[in-house]
Scaffold this active site. Structure first.
Site, PDB file in Angstrom:
ATOM      1  N   CYS A  93      -3.935  -1.642   0.030  1.00  0.00           N
ATOM      2  CA  CYS A  93      -3.088  -1.045  -0.999  1.00  0.00           C
ATOM      3  C   CYS A  93      -1.667  -0.990  -0.461  1.00  0.00           C
ATOM      4  O   CYS A  93      -1.083  -1.764   0.181  1.00  0.00           O
ATOM      5  CB  CYS A  93      -3.516  -0.154  -1.840  1.00  0.00           C
ATOM      6  SG  CYS A  93      -2.595  -0.075  -3.607  1.00  0.00           S
ATOM      7  N   HIS A 106      -8.108  -2.644  -3.917  1.00  0.00           N
ATOM      8  CA  HIS A 106      -8.880  -1.215  -3.533  1.00  0.00           C
ATOM      9  C   HIS A 106     -10.482  -1.711  -3.123  1.00  0.00           C
ATOM     10  O   HIS A 106     -11.136  -1.813  -4.058  1.00  0.00           O
ATOM     11  CB  HIS A 106      -8.822  -0.134  -4.253  1.00  0.00           C
ATOM     12  CG  HIS A 106      -7.569   0.652  -4.449  1.00  0.00           C
ATOM     13  ND1 HIS A 106      -6.868   1.559  -3.798  1.00  0.00           N
ATOM     14  CD2 HIS A 106      -6.481   0.374  -5.382  1.00  0.00           C
ATOM     15  CE1 HIS A 106      -5.846   2.052  -4.137  1.00  0.00           C
ATOM     16  NE2 HIS A 106      -5.512   1.279  -5.024  1.00  0.00           N
ATOM     17  N   GLU A 131     -12.359   0.031  -1.642  1.00  0.00           N
ATOM     18  CA  GLU A 131     -13.356   1.299  -2.098  1.00  0.00           C
ATOM     19  C   GLU A 131     -13.457   1.467  -3.252  1.00  0.00           C
ATOM     20  O   GLU A 131     -14.405   2.228  -3.795  1.00  0.00           O
ATOM     21  CB  GLU A 131     -12.681   2.645  -1.482  1.00  0.00           C
ATOM     22  CG  GLU A 131     -11.422   3.179  -2.347  1.00  0.00           C
ATOM     23  CD  GLU A 131     -10.118   2.626  -2.004  1.00  0.00           C
ATOM     24  OE1 GLU A 131      -9.238   2.920  -2.896  1.00  0.00           O
ATOM     25  OE2 GLU A 131     -10.089   1.378  -1.444  1.00  0.00           O
TER      26      GLU A 131
END
Length: 212
Positions: free
Chosen positions: A82, A190, A192
């Site tokens: 990001c 992202h 994650e």
């Protein structure tokens, strides 16, 4: 093997750390650090980011980490996420901010009044979107072309060198969402927050030797 997750006071740090630890099959020591020396000594580096680029760049400089990032990107596997990916470029329109200058090009804001068919699109670009691979890469192992990943951003990469683009997505025009060169790999989305596909990409990074 030591894997440093850079902590410069910004970003979704603990989610990134926990995601990497969840897929760690290599026995790696994965840790958060804001110590530039620990970053330089690590075998691999993850550079997450969340928030406004001017704030992120200010904190990076305040903690003395900008030079550590520049050094580690020279010769070891490096993963930007990001804003941590946007910072690799020369300049961002967000706050008229100078980046680290590792990649030629800039970070630009989505245009106002985006329209796809009859639908008006909101900025920030937020939610799940398909990612289309434009080059082969070891971090794409086990990930289908067109897989969906989770995005939250108002600005996006505009690489000056087309060879940097590893994957693209549409909103509504197509733009680069993964960039890389040699040992550097960086995503606008992202990982994650991207469930199975994101975890697979992180798992691939832990196994990656930095060669393409």
């Amino acid at each position: 093997m030591k894997v440093a997750v850079i902590d410069y006071g910004m970003g979704n740090l603990h989610s990134v750390l926990k995601s990497l630890q969840a897929v760690n099959e290599t026995g790696a020591d994965i840790f958060l650090t804001r110590d530039p020396e620990a970053v330089v000594k690590a075998d691999k580096v993850v550079f997450p980011g969340q928030g406004a680029m001017p704030d992120c760049m200010r904190e990076l400089n305040r903690h003395g980490l900008a030079d550590a990032v520049r050094e580690t990107t020279q010769n070891k596997p490096f993963f930007g996420i990001c804003v941590g990916a946007q910072l690799l470029f020369q300049h961002s329109e967000e706050g008229d901010t100078a980046g680290l200058g590792l990649f030629p090009g800039k970070v630009v804001r989505f245009a106002d009044n985006l329209v796809a068919g009859e639908e008006r699109l909101k900025v920030p670009h937020m939610g799940w979107n398909q990612v289309y691979q434009t080059q082969s890469h070891p971090l794409f192992a086990g990930i289908a072309d067109g897989e969906r990943f989770y995005f939250v951003h108002s600005y996006h990469f505009a690489p000056a060198d087309a060879a940097l683009t590893l994957a693209e997505t549409d909103y509504p025009e197509r733009f680069a969402c993964i960039v890389g060169r040699g040992n550097i790999f960086a995503t606008q989305f992202h990982t994650e927050k991207s469930h199975r596909a994101g975890l697979q990409m992180m798992k691939n990074f832990l196994a990656w030797d930095g060669n393409v």
